[in-house]
Design an enzyme around this catalytic site. Sequence first.
Site, PDB file in Angstrom:
ATOM      1  N   HIS A 177      98.481 -53.689  27.770  1.00 25.60           N
ATOM      2  CA  HIS A 177      98.624 -55.138  27.605  1.00 25.60           C
ATOM      3  C   HIS A 177      97.696 -55.751  26.624  1.00 25.60           C
ATOM      4  O   HIS A 177      96.814 -56.358  27.246  1.00 25.60           O
ATOM      5  CB  HIS A 177      98.863 -55.716  28.964  1.00 25.60           C
ATOM      6  CG  HIS A 177      99.131 -57.406  28.747  1.00 25.60           C
ATOM      7  ND1 HIS A 177     100.103 -57.985  28.187  1.00 25.60           N
ATOM      8  CD2 HIS A 177      98.318 -58.358  29.115  1.00 25.60           C
ATOM      9  CE1 HIS A 177      99.813 -59.048  28.364  1.00 25.60           C
ATOM     10  NE2 HIS A 177      98.821 -59.615  28.709  1.00 25.60           N
ATOM     11  N   ASP A 201     105.442 -58.813  28.085  1.00 30.41           N
ATOM     12  CA  ASP A 201     105.582 -58.370  26.655  1.00 30.41           C
ATOM     13  C   ASP A 201     106.949 -57.827  26.407  1.00 30.41           C
ATOM     14  O   ASP A 201     107.714 -57.974  25.434  1.00 30.41           O
ATOM     15  CB  ASP A 201     104.593 -57.138  26.477  1.00 30.41           C
ATOM     16  CG  ASP A 201     103.214 -57.491  27.098  1.00 30.41           C
ATOM     17  OD1 ASP A 201     102.635 -58.142  26.226  1.00 30.41           O
ATOM     18  OD2 ASP A 201     102.884 -56.906  27.947  1.00 30.41           O
TER      19      ASP A 201
HETATM   20  P1  NAD Z   1      93.353 -69.631  35.507  1.00 34.75           P
HETATM   21  O1  NAD Z   1      91.786 -69.562  34.711  1.00 34.75           O
HETATM   22  O2  NAD Z   1      94.239 -70.988  35.342  1.00 34.75           O
HETATM   23  O3  NAD Z   1      93.199 -68.883  36.955  1.00 34.75           O
HETATM   24  C1  NAD Z   1      92.425 -68.073  37.557  1.00 34.75           C
HETATM   25  C2  NAD Z   1      92.147 -68.295  38.628  1.00 34.75           C
HETATM   26  O4  NAD Z   1      91.617 -67.070  39.203  1.00 34.75           O
HETATM   27  C3  NAD Z   1      91.348 -69.400  38.918  1.00 34.75           C
HETATM   28  O5  NAD Z   1      91.522 -70.075  39.867  1.00 34.75           O
HETATM   29  C4  NAD Z   1      89.994 -68.681  39.641  1.00 34.75           C
HETATM   30  O6  NAD Z   1      89.109 -69.259  40.460  1.00 34.75           O
HETATM   31  C5  NAD Z   1      90.502 -67.494  40.214  1.00 34.75           C
HETATM   32  N1  NAD Z   1      89.731 -66.174  40.439  1.00 34.75           N
HETATM   33  C6  NAD Z   1      88.540 -65.791  39.557  1.00 34.75           C
HETATM   34  N2  NAD Z   1      88.077 -64.798  40.292  1.00 34.75           N
HETATM   35  C7  NAD Z   1      88.551 -64.778  41.376  1.00 34.75           C
HETATM   36  C8  NAD Z   1      88.461 -63.861  42.351  1.00 34.75           C
HETATM   37  N3  NAD Z   1      87.437 -63.017  42.508  1.00 34.75           N
HETATM   38  N4  NAD Z   1      89.120 -63.859  43.503  1.00 34.75           N
HETATM   39  C9  NAD Z   1      90.291 -64.642  43.546  1.00 34.75           C
HETATM   40  N5  NAD Z   1      90.510 -65.871  42.473  1.00 34.75           N
HETATM   41  C10 NAD Z   1      89.740 -65.688  41.452  1.00 34.75           C
HETATM   42  O7  NAD Z   1      94.040 -68.422  34.782  1.00 34.75           O
HETATM   43  P2  NAD Z   1      95.537 -68.205  34.536  1.00 34.75           P
HETATM   44  O8  NAD Z   1      95.992 -68.539  33.389  1.00 34.75           O
HETATM   45  O9  NAD Z   1      96.151 -68.286  35.863  1.00 34.75           O
HETATM   46  O10 NAD Z   1      95.372 -66.431  34.217  1.00 34.75           O
HETATM   47  C11 NAD Z   1      94.930 -65.533  35.137  1.00 34.75           C
HETATM   48  C12 NAD Z   1      94.916 -64.262  34.388  1.00 34.75           C
HETATM   49  O11 NAD Z   1      96.096 -63.589  34.293  1.00 34.75           O
HETATM   50  C13 NAD Z   1      94.008 -64.186  33.339  1.00 34.75           C
HETATM   51  O12 NAD Z   1      93.206 -63.010  33.311  1.00 34.75           O
HETATM   52  C14 NAD Z   1      94.843 -64.016  32.043  1.00 34.75           C
HETATM   53  O13 NAD Z   1      94.295 -63.458  30.691  1.00 34.75           O
HETATM   54  C15 NAD Z   1      95.941 -63.163  32.928  1.00 34.75           C
HETATM   55  N6  NAD Z   1      97.257 -62.913  32.191  1.00 34.75           N
HETATM   56  C16 NAD Z   1      97.854 -61.614  32.240  1.00 34.75           C
HETATM   57  C17 NAD Z   1      99.183 -61.818  31.493  1.00 34.75           C
HETATM   58  C18 NAD Z   1     100.075 -60.327  31.699  1.00 34.75           C
HETATM   59  O14 NAD Z   1     100.817 -60.416  31.305  1.00 34.75           O
HETATM   60  N7  NAD Z   1      99.470 -59.291  32.150  1.00 34.75           N
HETATM   61  C19 NAD Z   1      99.681 -62.943  31.166  1.00 34.75           C
HETATM   62  C20 NAD Z   1      99.107 -64.099  31.246  1.00 34.75           C
HETATM   63  C21 NAD Z   1      97.857 -64.310  31.657  1.00 34.75           C
HETATM   64  C1  LMR Z   2      99.229 -62.970  27.442  1.00 34.15           C
HETATM   65  O1  LMR Z   2      99.747 -61.805  27.070  1.00 34.15           O
HETATM   66  O2  LMR Z   2      99.869 -64.212  27.281  1.00 34.15           O
HETATM   67  C2  LMR Z   2      98.134 -63.140  28.306  1.00 34.15           C
HETATM   68  O3  LMR Z   2      97.784 -61.580  28.591  1.00 34.15           O
HETATM   69  C3  LMR Z   2      97.120 -63.677  27.586  1.00 34.15           C
HETATM   70  C4  LMR Z   2      96.272 -62.912  26.584  1.00 34.15           C
HETATM   71  O4  LMR Z   2      94.968 -62.745  26.697  1.00 34.15           O
HETATM   72  O5  LMR Z   2      96.824 -62.636  25.796  1.00 34.15           O
END
Ligand code: NAD
Ligand code: LMR
Length: 333
Positions: A187, A159
């Site tokens: 977030h 962000d």
């Molecule tokens: P994705 O679905 O491509 O990958 C997630 C992975 O986590 C999968 O491989 C899944 O099997 C694994 N997983 C699920 N439960 C698990 C567990 N208990 N232990 C270990 N691994 C586990 O998702 P992604 O696009 O890589 O996103 C991951 C997370 O990050 C999501 O929650 C997304 O919303 C979040 N995210 C946060 C931000 C931020 O700025 N904070 C930004 C983008 C995405």
């Molecule tokens: C983001 O900020 O791109 C991620 O946290 C995905 C979402 O759910 O907004």
Amino acid sequence: MAKPIRVVVTGAAGQIAYSLLYSIAKGDVFGKDQPIILVLLDIPPMLPVLDGVVMELQDCALPLLMEVIPTDKVEVGFKDIDAAILVGSMPRKEGMERKDLLKANVAIFKTQGAALDKFAKKTVKVVVVGNPANTNCLIASKSAPSIPKENFSCLTRLDHNRASSQVAMRCGVSADKVKNVIIWGNHSSTQYPDVHHAKVDVNGSEKAAYDAVKDEAWLRGDFISTVQLRGAAVIKARKLSSAMSAAKAICDHVRDIWFGTKEGEFISMGVYAAGNSYGIPEDLIYSFPIEIKNKTWKMVGGLPINDFSRAKMDATAAELVEERDTAMDFLSQ
Ligand code: NAD
Ligand code: LMR
């Protein structure tokens, strides 16, 4: 050569990890002289995918990468860990709110917090990325009572980077010319991107962001909503949540923990609110302006807060209080 550090990435078979692991393994985060043992944790059905990720990391032929350990077991995943990047959870799908995911994620972060408590080094730095990141981080920290709360943070750097980039584009300067934007709070779409203390270097002369942008209506309107809703906009466009930019932000966040922030600059990250900071209720993971030195963060205090900012900081705090209370109910079930 330095002794290798052990770094675990959870959700290692997912899309953020796919962008992240190469940067970590080639030294962009922990330094060009720091050997790394990379531990990849995911759930059992993803083990075959992890095998592919391991093969690719080996095929990168990276000199700092001493070993890659794929696993679906937390006792292996968190053993003697120096840095834990908790990405794994269920990503939000189009039209879904983060709160919908709270229950499943409380269970995940409770288990992982307890495993960190039992198996990781007490000096471990834990960064939570999986959403809802702030509350997941709080649950992980509460489940790891022997690790200092200060060692836990959640990612709001994406962000922060989004806000810096929006201001830079508006001023026609490169993103590195903008510093000290602040993301306050959650977030989520209630976060408050604040540029009252930000500076923009325009042709070598440093200006307050409001003077550089010269458009108060935009700064108080579309700028804020663009940053707040950017994650949802990316999901709508890509049908997948942000991955490349999330991985870049994780690298920025962890590198700053390891090596410190630049003199005179602060960044945003979600940290434990102890109750004496900018009037934010205690026992939340709330995003604040942060400076880091010697792997220790310090909140930037004493910034003047006007009524406009106060209302927005309180609104995102209220959402976090509600999320925490719901999560604590799930935690006790
Ligand atoms: P994705 O679905 O491509 O990958 C997630 C992975 O986590 C999968 O491989 C899944 O099997 C694994 N997983 C699920 N439960 C698990 C567990 N208990 N232990 C270990 N691994 C586990 O998702 P992604 O696009 O890589 O996103 C991951 C997370 O990050 C999501 O929650 C997304 O919303 C979040 N995210 C946060 C931000 C931020 O700025 N904070 C930004 C983008 C995405
Ligand atoms: C983001 O900020 O791109 C991620 O946290 C995905 C979402 O759910 O907004």
